[in-house]
Design a protein around this motif. Sequence first.
Motif, short mmCIF file in Angstrom:
data_model
loop_
_atom_site.label_atom_id
_atom_site.label_comp_id
_atom_site.label_asym_id
_atom_site.label_seq_id
_atom_site.Cartn_x
_atom_site.Cartn_y
_atom_site.Cartn_z
N GLY A 233 0.78 -1.23 0.00
CA GLY A 233 0.00 0.00 0.00
C GLY A 233 0.81 1.28 0.00
N TYR A 234 2.14 1.18 0.15
CA TYR A 234 2.94 2.40 0.16
C TYR A 234 3.00 2.98 -1.26
CZ TYR A 234 6.75 5.72 0.56
OH TYR A 234 7.49 6.87 0.53
N GLU A 235 2.71 4.26 -1.39
CA GLU A 235 2.76 4.93 -2.68
C GLU A 235 3.96 5.88 -2.71
OE1 GLU A 235 -0.87 6.84 -3.67
OE2 GLU A 235 -2.08 5.01 -3.49
N LEU A 548 15.08 -0.32 1.79
CA LEU A 548 15.75 0.92 2.19
C LEU A 548 15.54 2.02 1.15
CD1 LEU A 548 19.07 -0.57 3.61
CD2 LEU A 548 17.08 0.25 4.88
N ALA A 549 15.44 1.64 -0.12
CA ALA A 549 15.16 2.64 -1.15
C ALA A 549 13.77 3.24 -0.97
CB ALA A 549 15.29 2.01 -2.54
N LEU A 550 12.82 2.43 -0.52
CA LEU A 550 11.49 2.95 -0.22
C LEU A 550 11.51 3.87 0.99
CD1 LEU A 550 9.36 -0.27 -0.84
CD2 LEU A 550 9.51 1.75 -2.31
N VAL A 551 12.37 3.55 1.98
CA VAL A 551 12.54 4.46 3.12
C VAL A 551 13.09 5.80 2.64
CG1 VAL A 551 13.78 4.85 5.30
CG2 VAL A 551 12.88 2.56 4.76
N ILE A 614 10.93 1.57 10.42
CA ILE A 614 12.18 2.17 9.93
C ILE A 614 11.92 3.60 9.47
CG2 ILE A 614 14.06 1.99 8.26
CD1 ILE A 614 13.48 -1.02 8.12
N VAL A 615 10.83 3.80 8.74
CA VAL A 615 10.48 5.15 8.28
C VAL A 615 10.32 6.09 9.47
CG1 VAL A 615 8.71 6.53 7.13
CG2 VAL A 615 9.44 4.36 6.13
N LYS A 621 7.51 10.30 7.36
CA LYS A 621 6.14 9.81 7.48
C LYS A 621 5.78 9.03 6.23
CE LYS A 621 4.53 13.67 10.37
NZ LYS A 621 3.54 14.78 10.48
N ILE A 622 4.91 8.03 6.41
CA ILE A 622 4.45 7.24 5.26
C ILE A 622 3.30 7.97 4.57
CG2 ILE A 622 3.35 5.09 4.58
CD1 ILE A 622 4.90 3.67 6.72
#
Length: 622
Positions: A233-235, A548-551, A614-615, A621-622
């Motif tokens: 669900g992370y955009e 980590l790239a998504l973070v 981690i975020v 923030k997500i």
Amino acid sequence: MLGPSILLAAAVFAPELLATPIARSSYAVKETHYVPRRWTQKGRAPKNQMLALQIGVKQGDFNELERHLYEVSDPSHSRYGQHLSHEEVNALVAPDDEALDLVHEWLLSSGVKNFVYSPSKDWINIRISVDEAEKLLATEYSIYIHEDGTEMARTTKWSLPSHLHKHIDTVQPTTSFMRTRGHSSFVNPKPLNLSEIYQPPGYVPPTDPVIAAACSINGTTPTCFKTLYKTVGYEQKSCGENQIGFNNFLNEVPIRPDAKIFLDKYAPSASKGAYEYKFVSIDGGPQQDNGSSPTQLAKGTNKEANLDVQTILGMTYPMPVTAFTTGGQPPQIPDVAAGDPPGNEPYLVWVNYILAQKALPQVISTSYGDDEQTVPIEYAKRVCASFAQLGARGISLLFSSGDGGAGNAAGQNAEECISNDGKNTTKFLPSFPAGCPFVTTVGATQGFQPEVAAYRPAKSLGPDGTLHGYYASGSGFSEYFSRPKYQEDAVNSYLHKVGDLHKGLFNPAGRGYPDLSAQGLYFQFVWNSTNSVISGTSASSPLMASILALVNDALIASGKPALGFLNPWLYKKGYKGFTDILDGGNGGCNTTGFPVTKDWDAVTGWGTPIFPEIVKLAGAKI
């Protein structure tokens, strides 16, 4: 294709004479290195064979660079996240004028006139024949052959004028026998026998229905990873600015049609990514847009590269992806007549190219390595120092920990674990670059509730019907690099728990690895248009890099810098965002290997990622 002259800098044609000639001193041995096991001297190297020599000139102020690196990477420091620029890093490591003048005088007086510099001039590249190199370094080159057929022109000892010893750290290729190998396990599938499929002892299927629906021990997929590590669900918000890259060596190249088949099946929303990722070819590294050739298929090439690109695209699309392909594999039969130089050990070629670039992916994954003892210590230190330069610029470098357990052996055979010290000492064999303190090293897990350290005994039937060999998450303690301050407390605590276990087989004062871990058993992937499974820390590293790239995406969208060199943050506070692995082991060298314990351990590090945590810990923030 980007050749060596672009890779470093424009060739510099030195003047015939310096204004003030410098007296030459007598030669003295600079370095000796034993020939590693499995290598045999075949005979003298042909005099007219060409060598691409890389001369590592002592850096001006690496200690100051290291100070900056730790300050910008320490979450409690006021400079945290204030990464250095390309120009600032080059200024810190540039050799002083005296060192450059003395090295130039030596080369000119030896008849070498064409130099190719790195951006900071701490590396000088020259192209000369074996005959010229033997005179320049007062040595003799031989052809050495590995038991797998790989041939290299190398020497075991070389010399410099005495006054240059303090100004030159290393010259390669001379004594390095590194054979950069991938960390994965795969052979062509056999007919499936469902009654004999290997499952880890004590394995229990997931009780969480969401995880159970997404994950199977018989083959994991991007849906499983996203569910397990909570990225579902992370955009993405910064995928234009935020990027990820991965390395390919040994003539490996990711195959677009195979990636398309994989993504169509396991991550349909990412299918377009199969034809959107970018190739960067370094020193003749391959790139192709079509399927594998008959020759590639016969050799089993491109499995490693396919695993990387399919894992990353499945996790990170639409984030821009760069596939770095670096040449440098030694030829099996050197083409002396054509004047082609034998391939250099590719990490140095790759890192010097990367250091010359101003814009880079914020995370780069590498799934290759070799025994630390195959490279001389000064060479290893210089390559590791180059990784520190990238860390100071805010680049996270991830490396797989290896697949041979505590001894980095090909199995439980203690005969594999012999130190290259001239005494045949039995030792666990650490990996390089996994043991470099300036990279983040990734081990492997298996199972889901709970995850445990990855371990598979020899002759285990996989879910594709393939009879797989021994595999255990690689781990160890470097013999070359001392334990960095950031992991002092964590490793001391672990060593206290371990006590005298395996005393004498490893260096307790060395840099311990891995730092983190992620799934590494039976990844679904496609090769030769065919679905199969593949295992190894080669899978774990690109998977962790993707998380980590998504973070980083969340950080950049929040107006914050990317994670950069991860380890100081990880060991101080970031570890709280990872699931501690509490069970399993890894064996190696006919021993029980290192135990898995609470908190950091030398098999799974701090454990596996929990993306939202981690975020949060990183300040976004997500």
